[in-house]
Design a protein around this motif. Structure first.
Motif: not given
Length: 257
Positions: A208-232
């Motif tokens: 269930e947690a894996l499913t939520v992770a895919l749904s959130r990262v797959g649909s939330d552009d703000v979250l994805a951008s934040r992860l990119v910045e933190a990852g760099y």
């Protein structure tokens, strides 16, 4: 010593615990120092092989993509749909492939799940999860691709999906961050350490947690951008320069041993 997984979790790789322990001790006892790749594994070595803390050193691992490789990658043919959830590595039990497939199916995402790698220990059982997937055509399996093609796939992926059950380091985490791609990975031990607060962390055994992770990262552009910045920012710990500095200190200490 990259990891103690064959000794501590033999069910994930089919190895003999006693034989692995014996071989590691033979090597470690003869060594002036033991080098490993994460603090998590360093702690395992100290605890389970009973070596003193000052004998075990974490040098981590470097990650580097030359400009020429990036340029070559951008010229490569597309091997997976842009915006996919991407995994690369062996398709084996330790990598949690079955739960990845199930979570992707439950997420209802129209993004593809692309798995790049040859089959390893327990692959047949893990890939059996495809039979339960409501849209198995959205799961793409590639047994091999060139380095340049892989780099393009990482660059164009929505995220690297790496909820492994056991790692000594977790190179795909550092590679994705270096290339500016969000990461979903496992909480705890080496994967959380390498992520360094810059990835979406999840319990790898909780579908269930894996499913939520895919749904959130797959649909939330703000979250994805934040992860990119933190990852760099996190990826700076894995540059060749940072690794060279650690290596220089290590060999300086060995010379003076």
């Amino acid at each position: 010593m990259h990891d103690l997984i064959p000794m501590l979790q033999p069910d994930l790789c089919g190895s003999g615990t006693s034989r692995t322990h014996r071989r590691l001790k033979q090597c470690g006892d003869a060594a002036v120092a033991i080098v490993t790749v994460s603090d998590a594994v360093r702690d395992d070595i100290i605890e389970h092989l009973a070596y003193p803390a000052d004998k075990v050193v974490n040098l981590s691992q470097p990650v580097s993509f030359s400009p020429s490789l990036i340029a070559e990658a951008r010229r490569e043919a597309v091997i997976c749909p842009p915006g996919s959830f991407l995994y690369f590595g062996l398709l084996e039990r330790r990598k949690n492939i079955g739960r990845m497939i199930r979570a992707h199916g439950l997420s209802g995402s129209h993004r593809s799940l692309v798995l790049i790698g040859k089959q390893g220990f327990g692959a047949e059982e893990e890939l059996a999860a495809l039979a339960e997937h409501p849209a198995p055509q959205r799961v793409q399996i590639l047994p091999w691709c060139s380095r340049a093609s892989l780099v393009r796939a990482i660059l164009e992926a929505r995220c690297v999906f790496f909820p492994s059950l056991a790692e000594g380091f977790g190179l795909p985490i550092a590679e994705a961050m270096t290339l500016g791609t969000p990461v979903i990975t496992s909480q705890g031990h080496a994967t959380e350490e390498i992520a360094g607060g810059a990835a979406y962390l999840v319990d790898p055994c909780d579908i269930e947690a894996l499913t939520v992770a895919l749904s959130r990262v797959g649909s939330d552009d703000v979250l994805a951008s934040r992860l990119v910045e933190a990852g760099y920012a996190r990826s700076q710990a894995f540059t060749l320069r940072a690794y060279a500095e650690r290596l220089g200190v290590f060999y300086g200490n060995i010379v003076n041993y």
